[in-house]
Every structure is written in C-alpha cells, then in structure tokens.
Design a protein around this motif. Sequence first.
Motif, PDB file in Angstrom:
ATOM      1  N   SER A 207      85.201 117.780 200.637  1.00 53.45           N
ATOM      2  CA  SER A 207      84.138 117.201 201.152  1.00 53.45           C
ATOM      3  C   SER A 207      83.309 116.475 199.914  1.00 53.45           C
ATOM      4  CB  SER A 207      83.371 118.196 202.059  1.00 53.45           C
ATOM      5  OG  SER A 207      82.304 117.538 202.692  1.00 53.45           O
ATOM      6  N   PRO A 208      83.735 115.401 199.544  1.00 50.98           N
ATOM      7  CA  PRO A 208      82.862 114.826 198.512  1.00 50.98           C
ATOM      8  C   PRO A 208      81.324 114.771 198.793  1.00 50.98           C
ATOM      9  CG  PRO A 208      84.747 113.764 198.803  1.00 50.98           C
ATOM     10  CD  PRO A 208      84.644 114.505 200.058  1.00 50.98           C
ATOM     11  N   PRO A 209      80.372 114.965 197.885  1.00 48.00           N
ATOM     12  CA  PRO A 209      80.840 114.724 196.417  1.00 48.00           C
ATOM     13  C   PRO A 209      81.169 116.247 195.770  1.00 48.00           C
ATOM     14  CG  PRO A 209      78.498 114.826 196.754  1.00 48.00           C
ATOM     15  CD  PRO A 209      78.859 114.836 198.316  1.00 48.00           C
ATOM     16  N   SER A 210      81.229 117.428 196.721  1.00 46.01           N
ATOM     17  CA  SER A 210      81.327 118.547 196.059  1.00 46.01           C
ATOM     18  C   SER A 210      82.793 118.455 195.348  1.00 46.01           C
ATOM     19  CB  SER A 210      81.621 119.641 197.161  1.00 46.01           C
ATOM     20  OG  SER A 210      82.050 120.830 196.490  1.00 46.01           O
ATOM     21  N   PRO A 211      82.849 119.192 193.913  1.00 49.20           N
ATOM     22  CA  PRO A 211      84.248 119.410 193.633  1.00 49.20           C
ATOM     23  C   PRO A 211      84.972 120.516 194.123  1.00 49.20           C
ATOM     24  CG  PRO A 211      82.543 120.415 192.274  1.00 49.20           C
ATOM     25  CD  PRO A 211      81.826 119.914 193.173  1.00 49.20           C
ATOM     26  N   THR A 212      84.448 121.314 195.143  1.00 51.97           N
ATOM     27  CA  THR A 212      84.866 122.517 195.979  1.00 51.97           C
ATOM     28  C   THR A 212      85.152 122.128 197.206  1.00 51.97           C
ATOM     29  OG1 THR A 212      82.600 123.338 196.400  1.00 51.97           O
ATOM     30  CG2 THR A 212      83.948 124.011 194.398  1.00 51.97           C
ATOM     31  N   LYS A 213      86.076 122.922 197.958  1.00 51.16           N
ATOM     32  CA  LYS A 213      86.533 122.824 199.365  1.00 51.16           C
ATOM     33  C   LYS A 213      85.439 123.709 200.203  1.00 51.16           C
ATOM     34  CE  LYS A 213      91.602 122.054 198.833  1.00 51.16           C
ATOM     35  NZ  LYS A 213      92.659 122.550 199.070  1.00 51.16           N
ATOM     36  N   VAL A 214      85.145 122.976 201.621  1.00 46.86           N
ATOM     37  CA  VAL A 214      84.271 123.887 202.216  1.00 46.86           C
ATOM     38  C   VAL A 214      84.728 123.732 203.732  1.00 46.86           C
ATOM     39  CG1 VAL A 214      82.221 123.161 200.766  1.00 46.86           C
ATOM     40  CG2 VAL A 214      82.842 121.695 202.622  1.00 46.86           C
ATOM     41  N   HIS A 215      83.937 124.650 204.742  1.00 50.97           N
ATOM     42  CA  HIS A 215      84.013 124.505 205.897  1.00 50.97           C
ATOM     43  C   HIS A 215      82.969 123.695 206.613  1.00 50.97           C
ATOM     44  CE1 HIS A 215      87.565 127.290 206.600  1.00 50.97           C
ATOM     45  NE2 HIS A 215      86.921 128.063 205.671  1.00 50.97           N
ATOM     46  N   VAL A 216      83.235 122.800 207.305  1.00 51.60           N
ATOM     47  CA  VAL A 216      81.955 121.664 207.794  1.00 51.60           C
ATOM     48  C   VAL A 216      81.924 121.906 209.226  1.00 51.60           C
ATOM     49  CG1 VAL A 216      81.135 119.649 208.258  1.00 51.60           C
ATOM     50  CG2 VAL A 216      82.392 119.965 206.256  1.00 51.60           C
ATOM     51  N   PRO A 217      80.447 122.517 209.614  1.00 46.62           N
ATOM     52  CA  PRO A 217      80.516 122.701 211.026  1.00 46.62           C
ATOM     53  C   PRO A 217      80.498 121.659 211.992  1.00 46.62           C
ATOM     54  CG  PRO A 217      78.669 124.020 209.898  1.00 46.62           C
ATOM     55  CD  PRO A 217      79.355 122.973 208.923  1.00 46.62           C
ATOM     56  N   GLU A 218      80.880 121.732 213.013  1.00 48.52           N
ATOM     57  CA  GLU A 218      81.018 120.711 213.851  1.00 48.52           C
ATOM     58  C   GLU A 218      80.678 120.884 215.332  1.00 48.52           C
ATOM     59  OE1 GLU A 218      85.234 119.751 213.798  1.00 48.52           O
ATOM     60  OE2 GLU A 218      85.278 119.180 211.830  1.00 48.52           O
ATOM     61  N   SER A 219      79.543 120.576 215.977  1.00 48.84           N
ATOM     62  CA  SER A 219      78.739 120.722 217.128  1.00 48.84           C
ATOM     63  C   SER A 219      78.647 122.147 217.207  1.00 48.84           C
ATOM     64  CB  SER A 219      79.631 120.228 218.430  1.00 48.84           C
ATOM     65  OG  SER A 219      79.982 118.753 218.193  1.00 48.84           O
ATOM     66  N   SER A 220      78.082 122.770 216.261  1.00 47.71           N
ATOM     67  CA  SER A 220      78.214 124.232 215.907  1.00 47.71           C
ATOM     68  C   SER A 220      76.903 124.824 216.278  1.00 47.71           C
ATOM     69  CB  SER A 220      78.176 124.534 214.446  1.00 47.71           C
ATOM     70  OG  SER A 220      78.379 125.660 213.934  1.00 47.71           O
ATOM     71  N   ASP A 221      76.901 125.973 216.627  1.00 42.82           N
ATOM     72  CA  ASP A 221      75.937 127.128 216.898  1.00 42.82           C
ATOM     73  C   ASP A 221      75.238 127.301 215.384  1.00 42.82           C
ATOM     74  OD1 ASP A 221      76.323 127.203 219.477  1.00 42.82           O
ATOM     75  OD2 ASP A 221      77.509 128.887 219.546  1.00 42.82           O
ATOM     76  N   ALA A 222      75.817 126.929 214.263  1.00 50.07           N
ATOM     77  CA  ALA A 222      75.211 127.320 213.013  1.00 50.07           C
ATOM     78  C   ALA A 222      74.197 126.210 212.705  1.00 50.07           C
ATOM     79  CB  ALA A 222      76.127 127.366 211.803  1.00 50.07           C
ATOM     80  N   ILE A 223      74.156 124.925 213.230  1.00 51.81           N
ATOM     81  CA  ILE A 223      73.227 123.920 213.088  1.00 51.81           C
ATOM     82  C   ILE A 223      71.732 124.136 213.621  1.00 51.81           C
ATOM     83  CG2 ILE A 223      72.788 121.697 213.518  1.00 51.81           C
ATOM     84  CD1 ILE A 223      75.766 121.187 213.740  1.00 51.81           C
ATOM     85  N   ASP A 224      70.820 124.177 212.568  1.00 48.65           N
ATOM     86  CA  ASP A 224      69.431 124.485 212.989  1.00 48.65           C
ATOM     87  C   ASP A 224      69.301 125.556 213.375  1.00 48.65           C
ATOM     88  OD1 ASP A 224      68.906 121.905 212.225  1.00 48.65           O
ATOM     89  OD2 ASP A 224      68.942 120.979 214.108  1.00 48.65           O
ATOM     90  N   ALA A 225      70.159 126.762 212.961  1.00 51.20           N
ATOM     91  CA  ALA A 225      70.056 128.134 213.532  1.00 51.20           C
ATOM     92  C   ALA A 225      69.168 129.025 212.530  1.00 51.20           C
ATOM     93  CB  ALA A 225      71.219 128.887 213.530  1.00 51.20           C
ATOM     94  N   GLY A 226      68.462 128.531 211.584  1.00 52.76           N
ATOM     95  CA  GLY A 226      67.642 129.030 210.517  1.00 52.76           C
ATOM     96  C   GLY A 226      66.271 129.456 211.270  1.00 52.76           C
ATOM     97  N   GLN A 227      65.637 130.130 210.375  1.00 50.44           N
ATOM     98  CA  GLN A 227      64.319 130.578 210.960  1.00 50.44           C
ATOM     99  C   GLN A 227      63.096 129.662 210.465  1.00 50.44           C
ATOM    100  OE1 GLN A 227      63.952 133.309 213.242  1.00 50.44           O
ATOM    101  NE2 GLN A 227      66.054 132.596 213.481  1.00 50.44           N
ATOM    102  N   ASN A 228      63.212 128.920 209.463  1.00 53.04           N
ATOM    103  CA  ASN A 228      62.164 128.010 208.963  1.00 53.04           C
ATOM    104  C   ASN A 228      62.853 126.827 208.333  1.00 53.04           C
ATOM    105  OD1 ASN A 228      63.139 128.870 206.036  1.00 53.04           O
ATOM    106  ND2 ASN A 228      62.437 130.912 206.856  1.00 53.04           N
ATOM    107  N   SER A 229      61.778 126.108 207.790  1.00 55.92           N
ATOM    108  CA  SER A 229      62.178 124.572 207.161  1.00 55.92           C
ATOM    109  C   SER A 229      62.248 124.791 205.931  1.00 55.92           C
ATOM    110  CB  SER A 229      60.943 123.748 207.742  1.00 55.92           C
ATOM    111  OG  SER A 229      59.903 124.257 207.037  1.00 55.92           O
ATOM    112  N   GLN A 230      62.066 125.964 205.024  1.00 55.65           N
ATOM    113  CA  GLN A 230      62.285 126.195 203.695  1.00 55.65           C
ATOM    114  C   GLN A 230      63.425 127.054 203.182  1.00 55.65           C
ATOM    115  OE1 GLN A 230      58.489 126.989 202.320  1.00 55.65           O
ATOM    116  NE2 GLN A 230      58.042 125.113 201.450  1.00 55.65           N
ATOM    117  N   CYS A 231      64.430 126.532 203.029  1.00 55.62           N
ATOM    118  CA  CYS A 231      65.548 127.325 202.642  1.00 55.62           C
ATOM    119  C   CYS A 231      65.312 128.066 201.328  1.00 55.62           C
ATOM    120  CB  CYS A 231      66.787 126.490 202.375  1.00 55.62           C
ATOM    121  SG  CYS A 231      66.956 125.558 203.919  1.00 55.62           S
TER     122      CYS A 231
END
Length: 633
Positions: free
Chosen positions: A577-601
């Motif tokens: 998943s460019p520009p990363s040099p590594t492989k990743v899993h990309v969430p798609e219509s996912s429960d992980a999207i915007d599931a954090g508790q705040n706006s500062q990671c």
Amino acid sequence: SDPDANGDSDPDANGDSDPDANGDSDPDANGDSDPDADDDADGGVVISQDCEVPSDAHSTLADAVEDPSCTTIYIAPVGQGEDLAATHKLTLDRDIHFFGDGVNSKIHVSTDGLFQVESGKTITLEKLSIEAHDEVPAGNWLENPVIALGDGASLTLDDVQVFSINLADNPVIDAAANSAVILKNTRIRNNVSRGGGPVAINCTNATVSLENDSLIGFNTLRLMAAHLNSGPFPGAIALDNCNLTVEESEVRSNRIRGDGLNLTSNTDFLGRGAGIFATNESSIEIDRSMVSGNEIGLSIQNLTGDIDLDFQAFGAGIFAHNSSLVVKNSTISENKIDYTRNDVSGTASEASQARAQGAGIYTTIDETHGNLDTEPYEFLIDRSTISENNVDFELGETIATQHAAGGGLSVHSTTGSPMMPLHMVNSTVSSNRIVGASNAQGAGVIIEVAENADYSNISSNFSNYHAQIRYSTIADNIIENEEEDQGAGLVVETTNNTPPIILTGVLLQNNLPVDCAGSAYIFSFTQGRITHSDSIVVSENSEAICRGSFQTLVSGEIPEDPLITKGDARLSPLKESPPSPTKVHVPESSDAIDAGQNSQCRGIDHSLVNVDQRGETRPVGGVCDIGSVEVQQ
C-alpha cells in the motif's frame, strides 16, 4: 589556423590546443589531461601502472601488497590475467584501496585466509569478486577468517561479492575491538560453515553497517551431531557489544541447519539468530530493510536409546539478548524454526523437550549484564510489518514435551522490572503461524514476564511497563494443533502476578483459535496521567476471553468496561500500500474506522502520532482509527 592571434590551433585565447579556457589539452574544464571530470589522468581511480595485478612489476596480489609504494591496487579482469592470492594470508600494514571492474575482477582466497588487517589501518575493496581459490581441493575448509581486522581497523566493501567459500570455524569477516565494517551495495552470500558460526560477520566491541542494497544472504551454518552440545550457534551475523545498522538492505535466507542427524547420546541444541544474533549490550537498528527467510532447523534421522534431548531454537530472524533493537519502516518476514523427523523408531526420554520461540524476533533480558538500574534497553517497532514467520513441529511422539511461542515476536524477561519494554507503534503483525507443537501460544506476539516482577511502584514512568502497543494491527495469526483455547494474536504470559501494559488503538482480528490469552492490566496515558485505555477492537469470538485477559486499571481500580469491544474490521488481505515500503491490512467499511476515543493519536511516551504505518495523515475525520492504517476518506 585559429581565429585569434595567439599562435595555437583553437578558437580561444589561452594558448593550448582545445576549445575551452582551462589551459590543458582536453575538452573539459577540470584541468587534467583526460576527457572525464574527476581530476585524474586515467578516467577513473588514480593508480600507478606498476600497481596493477597482474602486470610486469607484480604478477600476483602478494607482489603488490608487499610493495610499500602500492597504496592503490587494481585487479585486472579475467582474460587479462587472473589474480592469485598466493598460498598464504596477506598482512595489510598500511592503508590500501583495492579496486577492479566488477565480478570479473577476482581475488581468490587461500586455505589460510585472505587478509589480516593490522591495527588502525583503513582498507577499501571496490568492484571486486572474492571467492575460493581454484586450486583449493573440493571438501577443504578455510581455517581462518577471509578478512580479519585488528584493533581500530576499518574495512569498506563497495560493490563487492564474497561467495561460495567453505569455512571451518571462522566467519568471512572477523571484526576486532574498535574496528568498523561498512558494506555498500555488497553481497556476502552462499557461504557455508561447519563450525560454531557465525558465517558472514563476527563483531566484538565494534561497528557494522549495511547500506545501499547490501545483502547478507543464503549463508549456511551446517551442524553435525558430533558438535551440537557446544552451542549456542549464531547464524550469519553475530554481535558481542557491537552496533549494527541495516539501511535499505537485506539479511535474507541464512540458515542454521542440522540435517539427517543420528543421535546416540544425550544431546543439547541451542540455535540463536540465523539472521542476526546480538548479546552483551549490542545495538541493532534496521531501517527500510528486510530480515526475511532465515531459518533454524533440525531433522532427526535416527535415535538410539532412551537419551535426553534438549532442543532450543530462538529468533530465526533476529535474536537480541541484553541488547537494544530498533526496527523502522522495515519487514521481518518468512523466517522459520522447524523440527522434523524422518523414519525414527526410537523415542527420547521423558525429560526431553523441544522449544521454539520468536521465529521472526526473539528478545530476552536478564540481570547479568547492562546498567539496568539507570536505563532500559530500547526495543522499538515503528511503522513495520512482522509477517508470515513460522514455527513448525513435525516430531510426532519422538519428543514428548513440545513448546512453541511467538511465531512473529517473542519478548522474554527474567528481570524483576521490565528493563526492555516492547514499544510498538503504527505496525502490523500478521499471518504468522505455529504448526504441530502440542503446547503453543502467541502465534503473533507473546510477552513473557518473570515470576519475581514487582509492580508496587507503577507510575507515569513509561519504562515501568512491559509493553506499549499503540495503533497497531495484530491479525490472521494462527496456531494449528488440537487445542481450542490457545491465544494466537497477543499473549501476556505470567506465573504469579499481573503485569502492566499499555494498549491504545490496537486492532486484534481473525487470530485463531482466539485473539488473546494470558493476564495483564491495561493502562493508558492522557496528558501525563493514567486514565482509561483507548479502544481495543477484537474479533467477535474473542471478546469474552480478551476482557478476561486484559483488564483496564484506572487509579487502582478495575472499571467494569475495559474498552475492549467486538467488531468486524473487514480487513483487506496483507498487501502493498504505497507509499509504505511494508505490507498492511486496509480496513474496508470497517468497525475500526473512527473507533478511537479522541482526536489526538498518542504514541510512545505520549508523543503525537500524525501519520499511520503508510505515512498517510492520522487522524482523518476528527477521530483516530483503530489499527495501523488510517483510512483516508
């Protein structure tokens, strides 16, 4: 014959015979007498004709080395006369630059080794091939290092290949105290050792650097049954109080192998770091690189009598003991530990065991080395992927006790306080496997904690925690055996206490049998104080066991809701998943999207995380996504 009046033959006024104004006789502007721009007289490296090998003055490499006037030695390509390295090791007692025209410019290694570099000398080899001498009989093994560095010496290999050398009990390069080894666009490959290892580089109180697409690869430490008990055995690179940097390079497909072993007496095997082995306060930094395909393995051909066997294989890719490890923008993949048997009729004693941990990475810390009272070792995994590392047991009932852990990553501590805490941020641990072991845990990540750990002084000091895992994805890690409740994603293993860890924005998905196991208290920090943990999203079948394993501790109390929620992340397969040099899993219509508790990671030590593993903006949409990837909407 020219349009000016200075009596020469060109159209300027400087009195020479070429059309520029620098007063020489060639058509460039650097003031020499050849048509390139490097200020010399031959179009390349400055060299006296007398220091070419072979030449009328020096028919062999030894002739040139023994001539004190030769500080730059040119090795002519095959076809112009092939170099001989003499029948003995050559002592380099001055600074020398060796160079050639690439793989066809060959330096041959005698059975006594090639170079002994005296203390404080600087040696450079450029555009050369180093290989075994044609006159060395088949089956002979080199009794000395190919290149041995004295105290404070410096060795640079630039566009060099060192390959297909049989080593008895010494490496290709032996770096002594205060020396430096620099590899640029260099390959140390396909070499074999029948001794105790390592094969490629042995470093003691020195520094080693791999740069510019260098490779330490396809080297094999071949183990025989007769000397198994003399371990531990490191594979390709061994560090003892050394600093190693790997930038845009690879440590790949190095092996520690004992094949077709006939075991007739009690046998111990200690395999450590087929790719990289580090101990005694060493430091490893890996950036934009790969450690892949390295292997530790034994296969038993015959077993005689009721003998005791103790097989231990740790860290096929990287083994770090009392040492620091930093992995950035890199991939640790396809490393393997395997135990196999052929048609073995015998069975080992009941006391026998086979253990394997950390096929990708294994780190361990104890109290015998290091200044543990003042400063922990650094252990950071940042924007990196640990994937497709395997532990494979095919022993049947040959050895009754079989334990495997940490297919991807194993963190082991025997100290009372966590002086080498795992720090992982914006990273992925995926598709690691443990197969066949009767007892297995943590195909993805396992953190093992000492029995005597004391957590009475837990505070906002981040070094007091055994692990911080933030905005990372642990997915698709699998244990394949007959057990149904073994944690495959993240396991914290402890004997008699509950260690503290920090999990923030962690995505645990599709780890089989279940995502979590063990026991730990989860902490999180906001604005310098202990608060609740940020959300952790797990697979539906794992919610209950993860809640039981990881309890959130706030102000000394365990809240009813540990902020562990079930959800379907709908992850893509592991992919580039460019520009990363590594492989990743990309969430798609996912429960992980915007599931954090705040706006500062918040990342390690509460620092802001403004990008995800790929380098994309984080957060998007005002709230942080869970896992290593921030979906760009």
